[in-house]
Design an enzyme around this catalytic site. Structure first.
Site, short mmCIF file in Angstrom:
data_model
loop_
_atom_site.label_atom_id
_atom_site.label_comp_id
_atom_site.label_asym_id
_atom_site.label_seq_id
_atom_site.Cartn_x
_atom_site.Cartn_y
_atom_site.Cartn_z
N ARG A 31 -15.12 11.53 -2.10
CA ARG A 31 -15.28 12.31 -0.71
C ARG A 31 -14.67 13.56 -0.82
NH1 ARG A 31 -11.02 11.70 2.59
NH2 ARG A 31 -12.23 11.60 4.59
N GLU A 60 -1.78 -9.08 -18.60
CA GLU A 60 -0.54 -8.44 -18.35
C GLU A 60 -0.90 -6.72 -18.81
OE1 GLU A 60 2.04 -10.15 -17.16
OE2 GLU A 60 0.47 -11.59 -17.09
N PRO A 83 0.09 -1.47 -11.34
CA PRO A 83 1.21 -1.76 -10.42
C PRO A 83 2.40 -0.97 -10.98
CG PRO A 83 0.87 -3.83 -11.60
CD PRO A 83 -0.15 -2.77 -12.13
N ASP A 130 -8.01 14.45 8.19
CA ASP A 130 -7.60 13.18 7.70
C ASP A 130 -6.09 12.77 7.66
OD1 ASP A 130 -10.02 12.80 6.66
OD2 ASP A 130 -9.74 13.07 4.45
N1 ADE Z 1 -3.68 -3.59 -11.12
C1 ADE Z 1 -2.96 -4.71 -10.63
N2 ADE Z 1 -2.30 -4.30 -9.66
C2 ADE Z 1 -2.62 -3.01 -9.38
C3 ADE Z 1 -2.08 -2.03 -8.42
N3 ADE Z 1 -1.47 -2.40 -7.26
N4 ADE Z 1 -2.49 -0.82 -8.39
C4 ADE Z 1 -3.36 -0.44 -9.44
N5 ADE Z 1 -3.78 -1.16 -10.33
C5 ADE Z 1 -3.17 -2.52 -10.48
#
Ligand code: ADE
Length: 277
Positions: free
Chosen positions: A165, A123, A96, A180
């Site tokens: 794709r 984590e 994230p 797209d």
């Molecule tokens: N791992 C946990 N959350 C994630 C996200 N939003 N994007 C990519 N990998 C992740």
């Protein structure tokens, strides 16, 4: 294209056997290899995590199994041709805290011959792994959105499908990603508008007349208008960012009708006081 995935949940990647990606594999367009990270542990419990230095909640993935796994997988890459240097993979680490995954990044990754995914649980992975491989490989830390998943495996599925794709021959119709949403080109940065198929009437609902007209110019214009309407409604940030030079007179008139005005810097912004329907 070759794709390796190293994970503690190999079964999570089962969907890569299905649908578009599954067919691309069956046709030999995509060589997907899923590996269990625990294969590269040496203790009785196959430990892949440990407590974080500095304290705090959760666990961190240990560097040693990742290092051994990545070394083995990288070493398995045959040279493209005899006498040539071994193939160099790209390392993709879903997190994230990575850069946003976009269609532009999907296109970039689709041009690379070999991706290795390192989805983390807990984590995250000990930072030194990213640093170590960053010295020899292109490493992309990628986020699929502003939310936190329990691990990176779902992101691997998302990224692999978006990339696969785009590979030559994978989609039935070579033209089918031209329109797209987010595709680079004439409709860049507009969302795709609505689509219809038979029957011509369903539950009393018809389809827009223009689509039956056979007039390609009018249909293209209608599609572009609908793309603008949908983008203005769902992604006003894209209208604010769009290049005014890419808009014609008709586009500008439509945006004005939708409550957008051109600012002194040329960019579009919502007209003050206009309330959206
Ligand atoms: N791992 C946990 N959350 C994630 C996200 N939003 N994007 C990519 N990998 C992740």
């Amino acid at each position: 294209m070759r794709v390796d995935v190293v994970t503690i949940f190999p079964e999570y990647l089962e969907p890569l056997n299905v649908s578009l990606v599954g067919k691309a594999r069956a046709r030999g367009q995509l060589d997907v290899r899923v590996h269990d990270l625990r294969r590269w542990t040496h203790d009785r419990h196959h430990t892949v995590d440990d407590t974080p230095y500095g304290g705090g909640p959760g666990m961190v993935m240990k560097p040693e199994p990742w290092g051994e796994a990545l070394d083995d997988i990288i070493a398995s890459g045959a040279p493209a041709a005899p006498g040539e240097p071994p193939a160099r993979p790209v390392l993709v680490v879903p997190t994230p805290s990575g850069v946003p995954f976009t269609q532009t990044l999907a296109v970039e990754l689709s041009a690379r011959p070999w991706l290795i995914f390192a989805p983390a649980r807990y984590e995250g992975i000990d930072r030194r792994v990213i640093e170590e491989y960053g010295e020899h490989l292109d490493v992309y830390e990628v986020s699929i959105g502003d939310y936190v998943l329990a691990g990176g495996e779902a992101a691997v599925l998302v990224i692999t499908e978006a990339v696969a794709r785009l590979l030559p021959g994978v989609l039935g119709n070579a033209e089918s990603h031209r329109d797209d949403s987010f595709a680079p080109g004439a409709m860049a940065d507009l969302l795709e508008g609505p689509v219809y198929t038979k029957p011509p009437e369903w539950r009393g609902r018809g389809i827009p007349e223009v689509l039956l007209s056979g007039h390609h110019g009018k249909i293209a214009r209608w599609r572009r208008d609908e793309a603008f309407r949908r983008t203005a409604r769902n992604r006003p940030d894209l209208i604010e960012r769009c290049d005014p030079a890419a808009l014609d007179k008709h586009d500008r008139a439509l945006l004005a009708e939708l409550g957008w005005e051109q600012r002194p810097d040329g960019r579009f912004g919502r007209t003050a006081g206009v309330v959206e329907e």
